[in-house]
Motif scaffolding. Structure first.
Motif, mmCIF file in Angstrom:
data_model
loop_
_atom_site.group_PDB
_atom_site.id
_atom_site.type_symbol
_atom_site.label_atom_id
_atom_site.label_comp_id
_atom_site.label_asym_id
_atom_site.label_seq_id
_atom_site.Cartn_x
_atom_site.Cartn_y
_atom_site.Cartn_z
ATOM 1 N N ILE A 58 9.808 -13.149 -77.579
ATOM 2 C CA ILE A 58 9.949 -13.381 -76.169
ATOM 3 C C ILE A 58 11.355 -13.948 -75.894
ATOM 4 O O ILE A 58 11.938 -14.958 -76.512
ATOM 5 C CB ILE A 58 8.937 -14.329 -75.710
ATOM 6 N N PHE A 59 12.172 -13.108 -75.064
ATOM 7 C CA PHE A 59 13.476 -13.569 -74.790
ATOM 8 C C PHE A 59 13.568 -14.058 -73.152
ATOM 9 O O PHE A 59 13.204 -13.451 -72.255
ATOM 10 C CB PHE A 59 14.277 -12.238 -74.705
ATOM 11 N N THR A 60 13.926 -15.333 -72.980
ATOM 12 C CA THR A 60 13.801 -16.126 -71.548
ATOM 13 C C THR A 60 15.266 -16.158 -71.057
ATOM 14 O O THR A 60 16.027 -16.796 -72.003
ATOM 15 C CB THR A 60 12.843 -17.108 -71.772
ATOM 16 N N ILE A 61 15.443 -16.017 -69.615
ATOM 17 C CA ILE A 61 16.837 -16.596 -69.413
ATOM 18 C C ILE A 61 16.619 -17.902 -68.807
ATOM 19 O O ILE A 61 15.421 -18.302 -68.250
ATOM 20 C CB ILE A 61 17.448 -15.770 -68.220
ATOM 21 N N PRO A 62 17.559 -18.912 -68.769
ATOM 22 C CA PRO A 62 17.225 -20.410 -68.520
ATOM 23 C C PRO A 62 16.931 -20.410 -67.004
ATOM 24 O O PRO A 62 17.379 -19.606 -65.997
ATOM 25 C CB PRO A 62 18.433 -21.029 -68.781
ATOM 26 N N GLU A 63 16.287 -21.511 -66.537
ATOM 27 C CA GLU A 63 16.086 -21.727 -64.940
ATOM 28 C C GLU A 63 17.325 -21.809 -64.144
ATOM 29 O O GLU A 63 17.332 -21.417 -63.063
ATOM 30 C CB GLU A 63 15.311 -22.858 -64.960
ATOM 31 N N ALA A 64 18.315 -22.285 -64.727
ATOM 32 C CA ALA A 64 19.604 -22.609 -63.949
ATOM 33 C C ALA A 64 20.120 -20.970 -63.488
ATOM 34 O O ALA A 64 20.846 -21.058 -62.575
ATOM 35 C CB ALA A 64 20.731 -22.901 -65.184
ATOM 36 N N LEU A 65 19.577 -20.002 -64.015
ATOM 37 C CA LEU A 65 20.135 -18.796 -63.667
ATOM 38 C C LEU A 65 19.106 -17.950 -62.735
ATOM 39 O O LEU A 65 19.494 -16.848 -62.220
ATOM 40 C CB LEU A 65 20.102 -17.591 -64.807
ATOM 41 N N ASN A 66 18.085 -18.708 -62.284
ATOM 42 C CA ASN A 66 17.008 -18.178 -61.503
ATOM 43 C C ASN A 66 17.606 -17.793 -60.007
ATOM 44 O O ASN A 66 17.440 -16.774 -59.473
ATOM 45 C CB ASN A 66 15.794 -19.166 -61.122
ATOM 46 N N LYS A 67 18.587 -18.893 -59.464
ATOM 47 C CA LYS A 67 19.013 -18.272 -58.128
ATOM 48 C C LYS A 67 19.831 -17.160 -58.116
ATOM 49 O O LYS A 67 19.706 -16.122 -57.161
ATOM 50 C CB LYS A 67 19.988 -19.649 -57.630
ATOM 51 N N LEU A 68 20.674 -16.705 -59.151
ATOM 52 C CA LEU A 68 21.317 -15.399 -59.218
ATOM 53 C C LEU A 68 20.447 -14.394 -59.401
ATOM 54 O O LEU A 68 20.626 -13.408 -59.041
ATOM 55 C CB LEU A 68 22.347 -15.704 -60.687
ATOM 56 N N TRP A 69 19.375 -14.501 -60.269
ATOM 57 C CA TRP A 69 18.497 -13.534 -60.344
ATOM 58 C C TRP A 69 17.757 -13.267 -58.775
ATOM 59 O O TRP A 69 17.570 -11.996 -58.829
ATOM 60 C CB TRP A 69 17.438 -14.066 -61.181
ATOM 61 N N GLN A 70 17.609 -14.106 -58.078
ATOM 62 C CA GLN A 70 16.870 -13.872 -56.768
ATOM 63 C C GLN A 70 17.834 -13.142 -55.832
ATOM 64 O O GLN A 70 17.643 -12.169 -55.120
ATOM 65 C CB GLN A 70 16.455 -15.144 -56.025
ATOM 66 N N VAL A 88 26.119 -10.408 -56.201
ATOM 67 C CA VAL A 88 25.886 -11.187 -54.770
ATOM 68 C C VAL A 88 26.197 -12.901 -54.854
ATOM 69 O O VAL A 88 25.046 -13.306 -55.625
ATOM 70 C CB VAL A 88 24.689 -10.753 -54.077
ATOM 71 N N ILE A 89 26.929 -13.491 -54.360
ATOM 72 C CA ILE A 89 26.992 -14.714 -54.482
ATOM 73 C C ILE A 89 25.828 -15.420 -53.693
ATOM 74 O O ILE A 89 25.556 -15.383 -52.482
ATOM 75 C CB ILE A 89 28.218 -15.480 -54.224
ATOM 76 N N PRO A 90 25.021 -16.422 -54.237
ATOM 77 C CA PRO A 90 23.877 -17.097 -53.544
ATOM 78 C C PRO A 90 24.619 -17.967 -52.401
ATOM 79 O O PRO A 90 25.585 -18.533 -52.526
ATOM 80 C CB PRO A 90 23.247 -18.121 -54.510
ATOM 81 N N LYS A 91 23.730 -18.268 -51.390
ATOM 82 C CA LYS A 91 24.270 -19.076 -50.110
ATOM 83 C C LYS A 91 24.557 -20.344 -50.601
ATOM 84 O O LYS A 91 23.938 -21.136 -51.388
ATOM 85 C CB LYS A 91 23.267 -19.155 -49.040
ATOM 86 N N HIS A 109 33.827 -20.301 -58.411
ATOM 87 C CA HIS A 109 34.169 -21.330 -59.463
ATOM 88 C C HIS A 109 32.950 -22.004 -59.902
ATOM 89 O O HIS A 109 33.096 -22.288 -61.282
ATOM 90 C CB HIS A 109 35.510 -22.003 -58.786
ATOM 91 N N GLN A 110 32.195 -22.420 -58.992
ATOM 92 C CA GLN A 110 31.032 -23.194 -59.359
ATOM 93 C C GLN A 110 29.897 -22.239 -60.550
ATOM 94 O O GLN A 110 29.659 -22.913 -61.320
ATOM 95 C CB GLN A 110 30.204 -23.549 -58.206
ATOM 96 N N LEU A 111 29.789 -21.047 -60.016
ATOM 97 C CA LEU A 111 28.943 -20.079 -60.941
ATOM 98 C C LEU A 111 29.651 -19.978 -62.407
ATOM 99 O O LEU A 111 29.105 -20.024 -63.394
ATOM 100 C CB LEU A 111 29.012 -18.639 -59.963
ATOM 101 N N LYS A 112 30.918 -19.787 -62.222
ATOM 102 C CA LYS A 112 31.862 -19.512 -63.671
ATOM 103 C C LYS A 112 31.559 -21.114 -64.345
ATOM 104 O O LYS A 112 31.356 -21.094 -65.743
ATOM 105 C CB LYS A 112 33.101 -19.409 -63.335
ATOM 106 N N ALA A 113 31.617 -22.127 -64.021
ATOM 107 C CA ALA A 113 31.358 -23.500 -64.437
ATOM 108 C C ALA A 113 29.903 -23.345 -65.062
ATOM 109 O O ALA A 113 29.693 -23.914 -66.098
ATOM 110 C CB ALA A 113 31.870 -24.555 -63.557
#
Length: 302
Positions: free
Chosen positions: A95-107, A209-212, A217-221
């Protein structure tokens, strides 16, 4: 006592829910179909015996993947077809899971990130499978996307079935050098590295698409920070055959994120449902407003 259903909730409360939340058109259309599943609105069909007598009349199903009352046949058909092509050998369930921190990008980038996830998981497994230290061959693989947690939370991950062995360059069947197939931590690190590298490149090329409320630069960090954290790549105990795992996966391929049996109560403003917690292993309850429940539910629509 009549069983409470998702359809009943939608029939009674969907108009008010729509006044309070905004949803994309495809989700509105899906909710409309779920609300009228197996009702006169979708028409019906009649079955006759060989002598022309009517055996029964049934209303048509909506056939939406998320509908809790009409995907049983589709799940059985998928399971039967899948079990017929599985290799007759032991299998590994990873099972390969992406971390919760990426959920907003996923949405905001659901289709794009789904493609990345499948591509990176396959590339990672092939990289280790091709290595003579582990297998040196091409194994059989079956990957299934699953986006929800048991409490309807967003939890994108892939279940992958991998055969315990594969075909080498000469077309000969070979088995792994070790019973564990691949080492867990190196697989996690390669998966993590490939996924983040692909995301960073897409960010630089302005394909995301950058979340609202977010800045590039925040996403890169954030992505750099995720590269220093442990991701969840779980290797289940080896199975002697894959039929049982395929049965488990059938619900996610053709079934939806919610079952009517989970509903405990529906009031004028809230819905209470039960689920088995991954963390505690116990039955727990979640209480959501009708709006929050619908939003949690439809986020798993495709």
């Amino acid at each position: 006592m009549e069983m409470m259903t998702l359809q009943g909730l939608l029939e009674q409360h969907l108009p008010k829910v729509r006044e309070r939340i905004k949803l994309p058109v495809y989700q509105h259309k899906a909710l409309d179909r779920l609300a009228v599943c197996r009702t006169q609105a979708l028409g019906g069909h009649t079955q006759y015996c060989p002598n022309g007598h009517v055996n029964g009349v049934w209303y048509n199903s909506c056939k939406h993947r998320a509908c809790p009352q009409c995907q049983g046949l589709a799940s059985e058909e998928w399971l039967r077809n899948t079990q017929s092509i599985l290799l007759n050998c032991p299998h590994h369930h990873v099972i390969f899971t992406i971390p919760e921190a990426l959920n907003k990008l996923w949405q905001y980038n659901r289709e794009f990130m789904t493609g990345i996830l499948f591509k990176v998981v396959q590339e990672t497994v092939r990289e280790f499978a091709n290595d003579p230290k582990y297998l040196g061959a091409v194994p059989g693989m079956l990957a299934v996307l699953h986006t929800w947690g048991r409490n309807l939370s967003l939890h994108p991950h892939i279940h992958m079935l991998i055969s315990h062995g594969g075909l080498d360059a000469k077309g000969q069947w070979v088995e792994p050098k070790k019973g564990s197939l691949f080492p867990q931590k190196p697989v996690m690190m390669v998966f993590r590295g490939k996924f983040l590298a692909t995301l960073k490149k897409a960010l630089e090329q302005e394909k995301l698409v950058i979340p609202k409320g977010e800045m590039t630069h925040q996403l890169k960090a954030m992505l750099n920070q995720q590269g220093r954290k442990e991701w969840v790549v779980h290797f289940c105990k080896r199975y002697d055959h894959a039929r049982g795992v395929a049965k488990y996966l059938a619900r996610y391929v053709k079934g939806g994120p919610f079952r009517n049996q989970q509903i405990k109560s529906i009031t004028e403003s809230h819905l209470t449902f039960s689920y088995q917690s991954h963390q505690t292993g116990r039955k727990e309850k979640r209480i959501l407003s009708h709006e929050a429940f619908v939003q949690s539910f439809v986020q798993h629509f495709t």
